[in-house]
Motif scaffolding. Structure first.
Motif, PDB file in Angstrom:
ATOM      1  N   MET A   1      89.098   8.802  92.236  1.00 28.35           N
ATOM      2  CA  MET A   1      88.707   7.641  91.503  1.00 28.35           C
ATOM      3  C   MET A   1      89.732   6.666  91.861  1.00 28.35           C
ATOM      4  O   MET A   1      91.063   6.853  91.966  1.00 28.35           O
ATOM      5  CB  MET A   1      88.813   7.981  90.078  1.00 28.35           C
ATOM      6  N   PRO A   2      89.246   5.360  92.210  1.00 26.84           N
ATOM      7  CA  PRO A   2      90.448   4.334  92.653  1.00 26.84           C
ATOM      8  C   PRO A   2      91.183   4.141  91.519  1.00 26.84           C
ATOM      9  O   PRO A   2      91.011   3.950  90.283  1.00 26.84           O
ATOM     10  CB  PRO A   2      89.521   3.271  93.003  1.00 26.84           C
ATOM     11  N   THR A   3      92.381   3.639  91.736  1.00 19.47           N
ATOM     12  CA  THR A   3      93.312   3.265  90.840  1.00 19.47           C
ATOM     13  C   THR A   3      94.011   1.850  91.297  1.00 19.47           C
ATOM     14  O   THR A   3      94.281   1.591  92.239  1.00 19.47           O
ATOM     15  CB  THR A   3      94.309   4.041  90.457  1.00 19.47           C
ATOM     16  N   GLU A   4      93.973   1.063  90.059  1.00 22.52           N
ATOM     17  CA  GLU A   4      94.532  -0.422  90.414  1.00 22.52           C
ATOM     18  C   GLU A   4      93.937  -1.272  91.570  1.00 22.52           C
ATOM     19  O   GLU A   4      94.809  -2.005  92.240  1.00 22.52           O
ATOM     20  CB  GLU A   4      96.289  -0.181  90.707  1.00 22.52           C
ATOM     21  N   LEU A   5      92.825  -1.397  91.621  1.00 23.28           N
ATOM     22  CA  LEU A   5      92.099  -1.896  92.437  1.00 23.28           C
ATOM     23  C   LEU A   5      91.399  -3.016  91.887  1.00 23.28           C
ATOM     24  O   LEU A   5      90.650  -2.785  90.741  1.00 23.28           O
ATOM     25  CB  LEU A   5      90.854  -1.320  93.367  1.00 23.28           C
ATOM     26  N   ALA A   6      91.257  -4.534  92.168  1.00 26.52           N
ATOM     27  CA  ALA A   6      90.650  -5.668  91.643  1.00 26.52           C
ATOM     28  C   ALA A   6      89.342  -5.282  91.767  1.00 26.52           C
ATOM     29  O   ALA A   6      88.875  -4.844  92.663  1.00 26.52           O
ATOM     30  CB  ALA A   6      91.294  -6.874  92.063  1.00 26.52           C
ATOM     31  N   GLY A   7      88.541  -5.739  90.711  1.00 31.48           N
ATOM     32  CA  GLY A   7      86.899  -5.590  90.580  1.00 31.48           C
ATOM     33  C   GLY A   7      86.478  -6.557  89.733  1.00 31.48           C
ATOM     34  O   GLY A   7      87.233  -7.286  88.873  1.00 31.48           O
ATOM     35  N   LEU A   8      85.010  -6.254  89.468  1.00 27.28           N
ATOM     36  CA  LEU A   8      84.297  -7.328  88.625  1.00 27.28           C
ATOM     37  C   LEU A   8      83.539  -6.496  88.046  1.00 27.28           C
ATOM     38  O   LEU A   8      82.615  -5.816  88.618  1.00 27.28           O
ATOM     39  CB  LEU A   8      83.622  -8.479  89.660  1.00 27.28           C
ATOM     40  N   VAL A   9      83.506  -6.592  86.640  1.00 35.61           N
ATOM     41  CA  VAL A   9      82.597  -5.567  85.768  1.00 35.61           C
ATOM     42  C   VAL A   9      81.149  -6.405  85.684  1.00 35.61           C
ATOM     43  O   VAL A   9      81.099  -7.831  85.046  1.00 35.61           O
ATOM     44  CB  VAL A   9      82.816  -5.516  84.478  1.00 35.61           C
ATOM     45  N   LEU A  10      80.263  -5.949  86.203  1.00 36.79           N
ATOM     46  CA  LEU A  10      78.825  -6.510  86.227  1.00 36.79           C
ATOM     47  C   LEU A  10      77.854  -6.563  85.068  1.00 36.79           C
ATOM     48  O   LEU A  10      77.168  -7.277  84.805  1.00 36.79           O
ATOM     49  CB  LEU A  10      78.097  -6.287  87.538  1.00 36.79           C
ATOM     50  N   GLU A  11      78.098  -5.278  84.329  1.00 33.05           N
ATOM     51  CA  GLU A  11      77.104  -4.824  83.423  1.00 33.05           C
ATOM     52  C   GLU A  11      78.036  -3.688  82.362  1.00 33.05           C
ATOM     53  O   GLU A  11      78.687  -2.948  82.971  1.00 33.05           O
ATOM     54  CB  GLU A  11      75.879  -4.246  83.913  1.00 33.05           C
ATOM     55  N   TRP A  12      77.735  -3.914  81.112  1.00 28.74           N
ATOM     56  CA  TRP A  12      78.298  -2.702  80.293  1.00 28.74           C
ATOM     57  C   TRP A  12      77.174  -1.779  79.756  1.00 28.74           C
ATOM     58  O   TRP A  12      75.941  -2.507  79.596  1.00 28.74           O
ATOM     59  CB  TRP A  12      78.981  -3.143  79.203  1.00 28.74           C
ATOM     60  N   ARG A  13      77.104  -0.565  79.414  1.00 28.75           N
ATOM     61  CA  ARG A  13      76.338   0.364  78.845  1.00 28.75           C
ATOM     62  C   ARG A  13      77.016   1.354  77.965  1.00 28.75           C
ATOM     63  O   ARG A  13      78.231   1.848  78.031  1.00 28.75           O
ATOM     64  CB  ARG A  13      75.520   0.972  79.891  1.00 28.75           C
ATOM     65  N   SER A  14      76.454   1.741  76.968  1.00 20.49           N
ATOM     66  CA  SER A  14      77.084   2.808  76.188  1.00 20.49           C
ATOM     67  C   SER A  14      76.134   4.043  76.379  1.00 20.49           C
ATOM     68  O   SER A  14      74.886   4.204  76.360  1.00 20.49           O
ATOM     69  CB  SER A  14      76.605   2.302  74.802  1.00 20.49           C
ATOM     70  N   GLY A  15      76.849   5.237  76.608  1.00 18.82           N
ATOM     71  CA  GLY A  15      76.301   6.323  76.933  1.00 18.82           C
ATOM     72  C   GLY A  15      76.847   7.538  75.991  1.00 18.82           C
ATOM     73  O   GLY A  15      77.482   7.239  75.077  1.00 18.82           O
ATOM     74  N   ASP A  16      76.370   8.620  76.273  1.00 18.57           N
ATOM     75  CA  ASP A  16      76.742   9.859  75.608  1.00 18.57           C
ATOM     76  C   ASP A  16      78.333  10.077  75.607  1.00 18.57           C
ATOM     77  O   ASP A  16      78.948  10.553  74.755  1.00 18.57           O
ATOM     78  CB  ASP A  16      76.413  11.193  76.124  1.00 18.57           C
ATOM     79  N   LYS A  17      79.004   9.673  76.838  1.00 16.96           N
ATOM     80  CA  LYS A  17      80.546   9.841  76.743  1.00 16.96           C
ATOM     81  C   LYS A  17      81.227   8.482  76.560  1.00 16.96           C
ATOM     82  O   LYS A  17      82.731   8.283  76.832  1.00 16.96           O
ATOM     83  CB  LYS A  17      80.730  10.166  78.444  1.00 16.96           C
ATOM     84  N   GLY A  18      80.521   7.422  76.057  1.00 12.98           N
ATOM     85  CA  GLY A  18      81.370   6.086  75.585  1.00 12.98           C
ATOM     86  C   GLY A  18      80.878   5.100  76.509  1.00 12.98           C
ATOM     87  O   GLY A  18      79.839   5.089  76.986  1.00 12.98           O
ATOM     88  N   TRP A  19      81.508   3.979  76.180  1.00 11.91           N
ATOM     89  CA  TRP A  19      81.114   2.782  77.231  1.00 11.91           C
ATOM     90  C   TRP A  19      81.655   2.879  78.549  1.00 11.91           C
ATOM     91  O   TRP A  19      82.580   3.589  79.047  1.00 11.91           O
ATOM     92  CB  TRP A  19      81.761   1.420  76.569  1.00 11.91           C
ATOM     93  N   GLU A  20      80.833   2.416  79.404  1.00 16.15           N
ATOM     94  CA  GLU A  20      81.005   2.544  80.771  1.00 16.15           C
ATOM     95  C   GLU A  20      80.722   1.067  81.442  1.00 16.15           C
ATOM     96  O   GLU A  20      79.792   0.055  80.929  1.00 16.15           O
ATOM     97  CB  GLU A  20      79.897   3.262  81.519  1.00 16.15           C
ATOM     98  N   GLY A  21      81.454   0.682  82.553  1.00 15.00           N
ATOM     99  CA  GLY A  21      81.208  -0.652  83.077  1.00 15.00           C
ATOM    100  C   GLY A  21      80.682  -0.352  84.753  1.00 15.00           C
ATOM    101  O   GLY A  21      81.217   0.565  85.305  1.00 15.00           O
TER     102      GLY A  21
END
Length: 56
Positions: free
Chosen positions: A1-21
């Motif tokens: 899993m990448p760490t400390e890389l700049a990015g853009l959150v395009l969408e959010w969703r709520s799943g069984d394991k909590g929120w994801e972007g």
């Protein structure tokens, strides 16, 4: 899993394991990647946004 890389959150969703972007970022080789990441792995930027205007 990448760490400390700049990015853009395009969408959010709520799943069984909590929120994801749905995030787009450039990996260390410069390839564009789009994937769902747990919200706990994301953080906001620390600098203020730039407006692109000479007037601030």
């Amino acid at each position: 899993m990448p760490t400390e890389l700049a990015g853009l959150v395009l969408e959010w969703r709520s799943g069984d394991k909590g929120w994801e972007g749905y995030v787009m970022y450039a990996d260390r080789e410069g390839r564009m990647v789009m994937e769902w990441l747990p919200a706990a792995n994301l953080r906001p930027i620390k600098s203020s946004p730039q407006t692109g205007s000479a007037y601030g």
